[in-house]
Every structure is written in C-alpha cells, then in structure tokens.
Design a protein around this motif. Structure first.
Motif, PDB file in Angstrom:
ATOM      1  N   SER A 105     -22.053   2.292 -20.495  1.00 59.21           N
ATOM      2  CA  SER A 105     -21.948   2.264 -21.950  1.00 59.21           C
ATOM      3  C   SER A 105     -21.227   3.522 -22.437  1.00 59.21           C
ATOM      4  CB  SER A 105     -23.344   2.187 -22.572  1.00 59.21           C
ATOM      5  OG  SER A 105     -24.054   3.383 -22.301  1.00 59.21           O
ATOM      6  N   THR A 106     -20.915   3.552 -23.710  1.00 58.40           N
ATOM      7  CA  THR A 106     -20.241   4.717 -24.288  1.00 58.40           C
ATOM      8  C   THR A 106     -21.105   5.962 -24.143  1.00 58.40           C
ATOM      9  OG1 THR A 106     -19.112   3.281 -25.866  1.00 58.40           O
ATOM     10  CG2 THR A 106     -19.185   5.630 -26.388  1.00 58.40           C
ATOM     11  N   ALA A 107     -22.402   5.825 -24.419  1.00 55.26           N
ATOM     12  CA  ALA A 107     -23.311   6.969 -24.300  1.00 55.26           C
ATOM     13  C   ALA A 107     -23.399   7.447 -22.849  1.00 55.26           C
ATOM     14  CB  ALA A 107     -24.692   6.600 -24.825  1.00 55.26           C
ATOM     15  N   ALA A 108     -23.454   6.508 -21.903  1.00 59.72           N
ATOM     16  CA  ALA A 108     -23.529   6.877 -20.486  1.00 59.72           C
ATOM     17  C   ALA A 108     -22.248   7.559 -20.034  1.00 59.72           C
ATOM     18  CB  ALA A 108     -23.799   5.648 -19.634  1.00 59.72           C
ATOM     19  N   THR A 109     -21.110   7.089 -20.508  1.00 64.74           N
ATOM     20  CA  THR A 109     -19.830   7.706 -20.152  1.00 64.74           C
ATOM     21  C   THR A 109     -19.737   9.111 -20.716  1.00 64.74           C
ATOM     22  OG1 THR A 109     -18.754   5.554 -20.031  1.00 64.74           O
ATOM     23  CG2 THR A 109     -17.322   7.469 -20.327  1.00 64.74           C
ATOM     24  N   GLN A 110     -20.175   9.309 -21.949  1.00 66.32           N
ATOM     25  CA  GLN A 110     -20.150  10.650 -22.543  1.00 66.32           C
ATOM     26  C   GLN A 110     -21.089  11.597 -21.810  1.00 66.32           C
ATOM     27  OE1 GLN A 110     -21.033   9.896 -26.654  1.00 66.32           O
ATOM     28  NE2 GLN A 110     -18.907   9.404 -27.159  1.00 66.32           N
ATOM     29  N   ALA A 111     -22.263  11.108 -21.427  1.00 66.02           N
ATOM     30  CA  ALA A 111     -23.203  11.941 -20.669  1.00 66.02           C
ATOM     31  C   ALA A 111     -22.620  12.293 -19.304  1.00 66.02           C
ATOM     32  CB  ALA A 111     -24.540  11.229 -20.516  1.00 66.02           C
ATOM     33  N   ALA A 112     -21.963  11.332 -18.665  1.00 66.93           N
ATOM     34  CA  ALA A 112     -21.352  11.583 -17.363  1.00 66.93           C
ATOM     35  C   ALA A 112     -20.231  12.616 -17.479  1.00 66.93           C
ATOM     36  CB  ALA A 112     -20.822  10.286 -16.767  1.00 66.93           C
ATOM     37  N   GLU A 113     -19.459  12.542 -18.546  1.00 67.90           N
ATOM     38  CA  GLU A 113     -18.383  13.521 -18.750  1.00 67.90           C
ATOM     39  C   GLU A 113     -18.953  14.913 -18.978  1.00 67.90           C
ATOM     40  OE1 GLU A 113     -14.448  14.445 -21.485  1.00 67.90           O
ATOM     41  OE2 GLU A 113     -15.763  12.785 -22.042  1.00 67.90           O
ATOM     42  N   ARG A 114     -19.988  15.033 -19.807  1.00 72.42           N
ATOM     43  CA  ARG A 114     -20.622  16.341 -20.035  1.00 72.42           C
ATOM     44  C   ARG A 114     -21.166  16.920 -18.733  1.00 72.42           C
ATOM     45  NH1 ARG A 114     -22.641  13.869 -24.645  1.00 72.42           N
ATOM     46  NH2 ARG A 114     -24.620  13.461 -23.585  1.00 72.42           N
ATOM     47  N   ASP A 115     -21.798  16.069 -17.941  1.00 71.60           N
ATOM     48  CA  ASP A 115     -22.342  16.525 -16.669  1.00 71.60           C
ATOM     49  C   ASP A 115     -21.229  16.960 -15.716  1.00 71.60           C
ATOM     50  OD1 ASP A 115     -24.597  16.847 -14.736  1.00 71.60           O
ATOM     51  OD2 ASP A 115     -23.432  15.312 -13.663  1.00 71.60           O
ATOM     52  N   ALA A 116     -20.133  16.220 -15.684  1.00 73.62           N
ATOM     53  CA  ALA A 116     -19.003  16.580 -14.819  1.00 73.62           C
ATOM     54  C   ALA A 116     -18.392  17.910 -15.258  1.00 73.62           C
ATOM     55  CB  ALA A 116     -17.955  15.473 -14.830  1.00 73.62           C
ATOM     56  N   ARG A 117     -18.275  18.142 -16.552  1.00 73.43           N
ATOM     57  CA  ARG A 117     -17.753  19.420 -17.049  1.00 73.43           C
ATOM     58  C   ARG A 117     -18.691  20.569 -16.679  1.00 73.43           C
ATOM     59  NH1 ARG A 117     -13.400  19.486 -20.518  1.00 73.43           N
ATOM     60  NH2 ARG A 117     -12.742  17.430 -21.214  1.00 73.43           N
ATOM     61  N   ARG A 118     -20.002  20.342 -16.788  1.00 76.46           N
ATOM     62  CA  ARG A 118     -20.964  21.373 -16.425  1.00 76.46           C
ATOM     63  C   ARG A 118     -20.873  21.679 -14.933  1.00 76.46           C
ATOM     64  NH1 ARG A 118     -25.157  21.917 -13.832  1.00 76.46           N
ATOM     65  NH2 ARG A 118     -25.499  19.706 -13.479  1.00 76.46           N
ATOM     66  N   ARG A 119     -20.796  20.639 -14.099  1.00 74.50           N
ATOM     67  CA  ARG A 119     -20.661  20.854 -12.649  1.00 74.50           C
ATOM     68  C   ARG A 119     -19.383  21.602 -12.317  1.00 74.50           C
ATOM     69  NH1 ARG A 119     -19.948  15.984 -10.247  1.00 74.50           N
ATOM     70  NH2 ARG A 119     -20.042  14.818 -12.173  1.00 74.50           N
ATOM     71  N   LEU A 120     -18.299  21.281 -13.022  1.00 75.74           N
ATOM     72  CA  LEU A 120     -17.029  21.965 -12.796  1.00 75.74           C
ATOM     73  C   LEU A 120     -17.143  23.447 -13.126  1.00 75.74           C
ATOM     74  CD1 LEU A 120     -14.023  21.771 -12.055  1.00 75.74           C
ATOM     75  CD2 LEU A 120     -13.575  21.193 -14.445  1.00 75.74           C
ATOM     76  N   MET A 121     -17.824  23.783 -14.207  1.00 83.13           N
ATOM     77  CA  MET A 121     -17.982  25.186 -14.585  1.00 83.13           C
ATOM     78  C   MET A 121     -18.854  25.937 -13.582  1.00 83.13           C
ATOM     79  SD  MET A 121     -16.054  25.697 -17.065  1.00 83.13           S
ATOM     80  CE  MET A 121     -14.981  24.362 -16.546  1.00 83.13           C
ATOM     81  N   VAL A 122     -19.864  25.274 -13.035  1.00 80.44           N
ATOM     82  CA  VAL A 122     -20.697  25.902 -12.002  1.00 80.44           C
ATOM     83  C   VAL A 122     -19.858  26.195 -10.763  1.00 80.44           C
ATOM     84  CG1 VAL A 122     -22.610  25.481 -10.394  1.00 80.44           C
ATOM     85  CG2 VAL A 122     -22.891  24.972 -12.823  1.00 80.44           C
ATOM     86  N   ILE A 123     -19.025  25.244 -10.368  1.00 78.07           N
ATOM     87  CA  ILE A 123     -18.160  25.443  -9.197  1.00 78.07           C
ATOM     88  C   ILE A 123     -17.189  26.589  -9.439  1.00 78.07           C
ATOM     89  CG2 ILE A 123     -16.333  24.415  -7.789  1.00 78.07           C
ATOM     90  CD1 ILE A 123     -17.711  21.675  -8.327  1.00 78.07           C
ATOM     91  N   LEU A 124     -16.536  26.604 -10.609  1.00 72.45           N
ATOM     92  CA  LEU A 124     -15.572  27.670 -10.908  1.00 72.45           C
ATOM     93  C   LEU A 124     -16.249  29.034 -10.986  1.00 72.45           C
ATOM     94  CD1 LEU A 124     -13.270  25.915 -13.538  1.00 72.45           C
ATOM     95  CD2 LEU A 124     -12.676  26.550 -11.196  1.00 72.45           C
ATOM     96  N   ALA A 125     -17.412  29.104 -11.632  1.00 70.88           N
ATOM     97  CA  ALA A 125     -18.129  30.379 -11.723  1.00 70.88           C
ATOM     98  C   ALA A 125     -18.525  30.875 -10.338  1.00 70.88           C
ATOM     99  CB  ALA A 125     -19.361  30.235 -12.615  1.00 70.88           C
ATOM    100  N   ASP A 126     -19.016  29.975  -9.485  1.00 69.17           N
ATOM    101  CA  ASP A 126     -19.380  30.369  -8.127  1.00 69.17           C
ATOM    102  C   ASP A 126     -18.170  30.885  -7.355  1.00 69.17           C
ATOM    103  OD1 ASP A 126     -22.076  29.828  -8.419  1.00 69.17           O
ATOM    104  OD2 ASP A 126     -21.965  27.837  -7.501  1.00 69.17           O
ATOM    105  N   GLN A 127     -17.027  30.234  -7.511  1.00 68.07           N
ATOM    106  CA  GLN A 127     -15.831  30.682  -6.811  1.00 68.07           C
ATOM    107  C   GLN A 127     -15.365  32.044  -7.317  1.00 68.07           C
ATOM    108  OE1 GLN A 127     -12.997  27.484  -7.262  1.00 68.07           O
ATOM    109  NE2 GLN A 127     -13.830  26.354  -5.518  1.00 68.07           N
ATOM    110  N   VAL A 128     -15.403  32.264  -8.626  1.00 69.22           N
ATOM    111  CA  VAL A 128     -15.010  33.564  -9.185  1.00 69.22           C
ATOM    112  C   VAL A 128     -15.954  34.652  -8.676  1.00 69.22           C
ATOM    113  CG1 VAL A 128     -14.841  34.913 -11.315  1.00 69.22           C
ATOM    114  CG2 VAL A 128     -13.838  32.633 -11.208  1.00 69.22           C
ATOM    115  N   ILE A 129     -17.256  34.386  -8.692  1.00 68.81           N
ATOM    116  CA  ILE A 129     -18.229  35.366  -8.217  1.00 68.81           C
ATOM    117  C   ILE A 129     -17.994  35.670  -6.742  1.00 68.81           C
ATOM    118  CG2 ILE A 129     -20.671  35.719  -7.696  1.00 68.81           C
ATOM    119  CD1 ILE A 129     -21.232  34.087 -10.290  1.00 68.81           C
ATOM    120  N   ASP A 130     -17.788  34.649  -5.936  1.00 71.13           N
ATOM    121  CA  ASP A 130     -17.552  34.870  -4.506  1.00 71.13           C
ATOM    122  C   ASP A 130     -16.327  35.743  -4.272  1.00 71.13           C
ATOM    123  OD1 ASP A 130     -19.771  33.322  -3.994  1.00 71.13           O
ATOM    124  OD2 ASP A 130     -18.631  31.537  -3.414  1.00 71.13           O
TER     125      ASP A 130
END
Length: 161
Positions: free
Chosen positions: A125-150
C-alpha cells in the motif's frame, strides 16, 4: 572433536604483534582521541538526523575539539517494474563526503568520501511503501555513518596529539 590448542593461540598473537597490529582504542591507537571529541553540524533533514544519531551512538556527543563537516547526497532509482510500467523496487544510493578539522579552523586534517546503497519494495500500500522508503533511508544513513567512522578511526593516528 576439535579442541583449541594454546600454542596456536599464542602463535597467532605473536604474528599479530609482529605485523604492527595496534588496537584502535588501545594505548598507542589514535581512536581514543575521537571519542566524545567530534562535533557535528545540525541536521537539516530527517536523513542527516539519522546520520548524526548513528555517529553519536558510536563516538559520543561532543562540542569539540574536532568538527566533522559532511555533505550527504541520496539518489533513488527504480529497479523493477510491472508490465503496466509501475515500479516495484527502488534502490537508494548515498554518498557521504566528509572533512574533519578543528572547531573554528579551516584546516582539514582528514577528508574523504564513501558510498553505499540499499533498497526497498514498493509493492504494498502507499503507507507501506512510504514506511519502507523511510526505513531504507535510515538504514542507508547508518551504513554511511559507520563507514565514515571506520575511516576516521583508521586515519586517527595522523591527527596531531
């Protein structure tokens, strides 16, 4: 049954000591001087907030002596589609460009960039797609932050004492 051999363990430790291995948070490692010492710019978007949150989770919140300037770019590309042209899967690609310097100084001590990607499904659904996008953006930021810290921790021995 396999039993650990104390000799193998001691030889492994000797090999690590001989190759110049130094723990990053050890007495001779440079990572300790970054703990609770790197200030971040205020977040201007939700995903920069997520980046800052992950960064502070690992290195602590600080007001200096170092300042991390960062620029984060995120692009979205459709990967899969149905016969009617509806996109069913998206890939988010992120790039973090960073530079570490002293607070109030223009001198750059460490700089670099890192890339990562993640994806999400758009078949619900639209709500599920928006939630999935928010979660994907959050996961991407965690990955980028971890790489910068490393990368900062790997280069921390180049920082002035």
């Amino acid at each position: 049954m396999w039993l650990p051999d104390r000799r193998t363990f001691l030889i492994s430790l000797a090999a690590l000591a001989g190759c110049g291995f130094t723990p990053v948070y050890g007495p001779q490692g440079g990572g300790g001087q970054l703990l609770n010492a790197v200030a971040l710019p205020e977040p201007d978007r939700r995903y920069t907030y997520d980046f800052n949150a992950r960064f502070e989770e690992r290195l602590g919140r600080a007001s200096g002596p170092y300042m991390l300037n960062r620029s984060i770019d995120v692009t979205s590309n459709g990967l899969g589609s149905l016969a009617d042209g509806q996109t069913t899967r998206y890939q988010l690609t992120g790039r973090a460009t960073y530079s570490l310097g002293f607070v109030g100084s223009e001198e750059v001590l460490i700089s670099g960039q890192t890339d990562a990607f993640t994806g999400y499904s758009a078949t619900g659904s639209t709500a599920a797609t928006q939630a999935a996008e928010r979660d994907a953006r959050r996961r991407l930021m965690v990955i980028l932050a971890d790489q910068v810290i490393d990368r900062l921790l790997l280069d921390a021995d180049m920082l002035p004492q």
